[in-house]
Each structure stands twice: as C-alpha cells, then as structure tokens.
Design a protein around this motif. Structure first.
Motif, short mmCIF file in Angstrom:
data_model
loop_
_atom_site.label_atom_id
_atom_site.label_comp_id
_atom_site.label_asym_id
_atom_site.label_seq_id
_atom_site.Cartn_x
_atom_site.Cartn_y
_atom_site.Cartn_z
N UNK A 299 0.85 -1.17 -0.06
CA UNK A 299 0.01 0.05 -0.13
C UNK A 299 1.00 1.18 0.02
N UNK A 300 0.77 2.07 -0.87
CA UNK A 300 1.57 3.48 -1.15
C UNK A 300 0.75 4.56 -0.54
N UNK A 301 1.37 5.38 -0.15
CA UNK A 301 0.90 6.49 0.87
C UNK A 301 0.41 7.76 -0.26
N UNK A 302 1.07 7.85 -1.20
CA UNK A 302 0.56 8.62 -2.34
C UNK A 302 0.57 8.23 -4.00
N UNK A 303 -0.08 9.06 -4.61
CA UNK A 303 0.14 8.50 -6.13
C UNK A 303 1.47 8.60 -6.72
N UNK A 304 2.30 9.59 -6.52
CA UNK A 304 3.51 9.79 -7.10
C UNK A 304 4.21 8.51 -6.76
N UNK B 243 -6.31 5.46 -4.00
CA UNK B 243 -5.80 6.89 -3.32
C UNK B 243 -6.70 8.06 -4.20
N UNK B 244 -7.04 7.79 -5.20
CA UNK B 244 -7.88 8.77 -6.00
C UNK B 244 -9.48 8.94 -5.63
N UNK B 245 -9.59 7.86 -4.73
CA UNK B 245 -11.04 7.93 -4.31
C UNK B 245 -12.24 7.21 -5.44
N UNK B 246 -11.43 6.64 -6.23
CA UNK B 246 -12.18 5.86 -7.74
C UNK B 246 -12.06 4.20 -7.56
N UNK B 247 -12.32 3.59 -6.28
CA UNK B 247 -12.17 2.14 -6.26
C UNK B 247 -13.32 1.59 -6.89
#
Length: 71
Positions: A3-8, A54-58
């Motif tokens: 699990x990553x903390x950010x999109x980058x 992370x983008x709220x698009x699950x």
C-alpha cells in the motif's frame, strides 16, 4: 499487496516495473520458476488498484467484481 501513501510513489513503482529490461525468477515454496506475463500483470494490477484507491475511485475495479467474465 504493497500500500502506497501517495499517487507519485505508486506511479514511480509502476513505471519501474514497466521499464524493467529483464526479470529474475520467483521462488514458490521449494521450487523456482521464471516470471510469467501473468506475474507482471498482477504487479501492475495491484498498483493500478492502489492508484484508484488513492484517488477515491475504487468503484472502477469494484463495480464488475461480482460479474462473470464472458469471452
């Protein structure tokens, strides 16, 4: 799944996977086998799902989760 903390960070990791020029072997239990296309797809899928989360698009990957796949 990592699990990553950010999109980058997850995009950076996915780009490294996509740019890999060679792959090693995978050890499963007591056997060693070469990396398959399915292994790479699984790695990329995990990262794409993480980006969606992370983008709220699950919903992008959850909406068809219970649907049967037809060829």
């Amino acid at each position: 799944m990592t699990e990553f903390e950010n999109v980058r960070d997850v995009l950076k990791d996915a780009i490294e996977i996509a740019d890999a020029k060679s792959w090693g072997d995978i050890k499963e239990g007591g056997t060693v086998r070469p990396v398959t296309i399915q292994d790479v797809q699984d790695l990329m899928q995990e990262r794409l799902y993480n980006i969606a989360d992370l983008l709220g698009m699950s919903d992008l990957y959850l909406e068809g989760e219970n649907d049967e796949v037809h060829d």
